[in-house]
Design a protein around this motif. Structure first.
Motif, PDB file in Angstrom:
ATOM      1  N   LEU A   5       0.861  -1.206   0.138  1.00 40.78           N
ATOM      2  CA  LEU A   5      -0.111   0.042   0.057  1.00 40.78           C
ATOM      3  C   LEU A   5       0.919   1.400  -0.143  1.00 40.78           C
ATOM      4  O   LEU A   5       0.676   2.253  -0.793  1.00 40.78           O
ATOM      5  CB  LEU A   5      -0.957  -0.126   1.266  1.00 40.78           C
ATOM      6  CG  LEU A   5      -1.861   1.035   1.462  1.00 40.78           C
ATOM      7  CD1 LEU A   5      -2.697   1.636   0.263  1.00 40.78           C
ATOM      8  CD2 LEU A   5      -2.835   1.239   2.600  1.00 40.78           C
ATOM      9  N   HIS A   6       2.031   1.240   0.945  1.00 42.40           N
ATOM     10  CA  HIS A   6       2.988   2.304   0.712  1.00 42.40           C
ATOM     11  C   HIS A   6       3.466   2.684  -0.563  1.00 42.40           C
ATOM     12  O   HIS A   6       3.657   3.628  -1.038  1.00 42.40           O
ATOM     13  CB  HIS A   6       3.905   2.106   1.883  1.00 42.40           C
ATOM     14  CG  HIS A   6       4.916   3.028   1.973  1.00 42.40           C
ATOM     15  ND1 HIS A   6       5.005   4.509   2.255  1.00 42.40           N
ATOM     16  CD2 HIS A   6       6.222   2.994   1.317  1.00 42.40           C
ATOM     17  CE1 HIS A   6       5.836   5.208   2.194  1.00 42.40           C
ATOM     18  NE2 HIS A   6       6.606   4.235   1.764  1.00 42.40           N
ATOM     19  N   ARG A   9       0.964   3.941  -2.985  1.00 48.62           N
ATOM     20  CA  ARG A   9       0.807   5.369  -2.419  1.00 48.62           C
ATOM     21  C   ARG A   9       1.915   6.310  -3.283  1.00 48.62           C
ATOM     22  O   ARG A   9       1.674   7.558  -3.738  1.00 48.62           O
ATOM     23  CB  ARG A   9       0.492   5.600  -1.097  1.00 48.62           C
ATOM     24  CG  ARG A   9      -0.845   5.102  -0.408  1.00 48.62           C
ATOM     25  CD  ARG A   9      -0.608   5.474   0.771  1.00 48.62           C
ATOM     26  NE  ARG A   9      -1.814   5.025   1.551  1.00 48.62           N
ATOM     27  CZ  ARG A   9      -2.032   4.778   2.755  1.00 48.62           C
ATOM     28  NH1 ARG A   9      -1.012   4.815   3.473  1.00 48.62           N
ATOM     29  NH2 ARG A   9      -3.174   4.509   3.271  1.00 48.62           N
ATOM     30  N   SER A  10       3.070   5.677  -3.221  1.00 47.52           N
ATOM     31  CA  SER A  10       4.312   6.401  -3.583  1.00 47.52           C
ATOM     32  C   SER A  10       4.154   6.561  -5.137  1.00 47.52           C
ATOM     33  O   SER A  10       4.572   7.551  -5.719  1.00 47.52           O
ATOM     34  CB  SER A  10       5.674   5.878  -3.081  1.00 47.52           C
ATOM     35  OG  SER A  10       5.733   5.865  -1.752  1.00 47.52           O
ATOM     36  N   LEU A  12       1.401   6.433  -7.155  1.00 51.77           N
ATOM     37  CA  LEU A  12       0.349   7.351  -7.511  1.00 51.77           C
ATOM     38  C   LEU A  12       0.748   8.819  -7.186  1.00 51.77           C
ATOM     39  O   LEU A  12       0.657   9.719  -8.092  1.00 51.77           O
ATOM     40  CB  LEU A  12      -1.052   7.095  -6.603  1.00 51.77           C
ATOM     41  CG  LEU A  12      -1.937   8.155  -6.864  1.00 51.77           C
ATOM     42  CD1 LEU A  12      -2.452   7.955  -8.272  1.00 51.77           C
ATOM     43  CD2 LEU A  12      -3.193   7.593  -6.019  1.00 51.77           C
ATOM     44  N   ALA A  13       1.711   9.025  -5.975  1.00 52.91           N
ATOM     45  CA  ALA A  13       2.034  10.486  -5.770  1.00 52.91           C
ATOM     46  C   ALA A  13       3.084  10.919  -7.120  1.00 52.91           C
ATOM     47  O   ALA A  13       2.937  12.048  -7.574  1.00 52.91           O
ATOM     48  CB  ALA A  13       2.516  10.617  -4.512  1.00 52.91           C
ATOM     49  N   THR A  56      -6.373  -2.461   4.661  1.00 50.56           N
ATOM     50  CA  THR A  56      -5.080  -2.298   3.940  1.00 50.56           C
ATOM     51  C   THR A  56      -5.303  -2.658   2.705  1.00 50.56           C
ATOM     52  O   THR A  56      -5.136  -2.257   1.740  1.00 50.56           O
ATOM     53  CB  THR A  56      -3.909  -2.778   4.409  1.00 50.56           C
ATOM     54  OG1 THR A  56      -3.953  -4.194   4.717  1.00 50.56           O
ATOM     55  CG2 THR A  56      -3.668  -2.132   5.974  1.00 50.56           C
ATOM     56  N   GLU A  59      -7.916  -0.555   0.746  1.00 52.36           N
ATOM     57  CA  GLU A  59      -7.170   0.508   0.243  1.00 52.36           C
ATOM     58  C   GLU A  59      -6.444   0.512  -0.531  1.00 52.36           C
ATOM     59  O   GLU A  59      -5.956   1.324  -1.672  1.00 52.36           O
ATOM     60  CB  GLU A  59      -6.592   1.265   1.492  1.00 52.36           C
ATOM     61  CG  GLU A  59      -6.071   2.867   1.267  1.00 52.36           C
ATOM     62  CD  GLU A  59      -5.743   3.617   2.291  1.00 52.36           C
ATOM     63  OE1 GLU A  59      -5.130   4.549   2.014  1.00 52.36           O
ATOM     64  OE2 GLU A  59      -6.149   3.104   3.605  1.00 52.36           O
ATOM     65  N   VAL A  63      -6.331   2.452  -4.263  1.00 45.73           N
ATOM     66  CA  VAL A  63      -5.063   3.216  -4.748  1.00 45.73           C
ATOM     67  C   VAL A  63      -4.501   2.545  -6.219  1.00 45.73           C
ATOM     68  O   VAL A  63      -4.203   3.477  -7.244  1.00 45.73           O
ATOM     69  CB  VAL A  63      -3.883   3.139  -3.919  1.00 45.73           C
ATOM     70  CG1 VAL A  63      -2.381   3.716  -4.518  1.00 45.73           C
ATOM     71  CG2 VAL A  63      -4.301   3.880  -2.402  1.00 45.73           C
ATOM     72  N   GLN A  66      -7.033   4.091  -8.679  1.00 43.64           N
ATOM     73  CA  GLN A  66      -6.546   5.358  -9.266  1.00 43.64           C
ATOM     74  C   GLN A  66      -5.414   5.658 -10.233  1.00 43.64           C
ATOM     75  O   GLN A  66      -5.315   6.181 -10.866  1.00 43.64           O
ATOM     76  CB  GLN A  66      -6.459   6.366  -7.855  1.00 43.64           C
ATOM     77  CG  GLN A  66      -7.522   6.549  -7.086  1.00 43.64           C
ATOM     78  CD  GLN A  66      -6.942   7.145  -5.658  1.00 43.64           C
ATOM     79  OE1 GLN A  66      -5.975   7.206  -5.256  1.00 43.64           O
ATOM     80  NE2 GLN A  66      -8.271   7.784  -5.102  1.00 43.64           N
TER      81      GLN A  66
END
Length: 71
Positions: A5-6, A9-10, A12-13, A56, A59, A63, A66
């Motif tokens: 997940l981390h 997220r990275s 995506l950012a 988790t 989520e 992500v 997305q």
């Protein structure tokens, strides 16, 4: 799943800030990386069963969705 997940997220950012060049960082490039994360979510869901999926993993799915939408 928390580590994945981390990482997602990275991605995506970075996708939002760097753009498509982010895929050059991955051996699988865009298609391979998208496949990997999608397959990972599917494997987690299969392992936990539809009713037992932890937050988790839910989520992570959001992500990854997305990332796919913005890729």
């Amino acid at each position: 799943s928390a580590d994945k997940l981390h990482n997602a997220r990275s991605i995506l950012a970075d996708l939002r800030s760097v753009g498509p060049a982010v895929w050059e960082r991955f051996t699988g490039r865009k298609d391979g990386t998208l496949w990997y994360y999608s397959a990972l979510v599917d494997a987690y869901v299969d392992a936990y069963g539809a009713d037992g999926v932890p937050a988790t993993v839910r989520e992570l799915r959001e992500v990854v969705d997305q990332i796919v939408a913005e890729a």
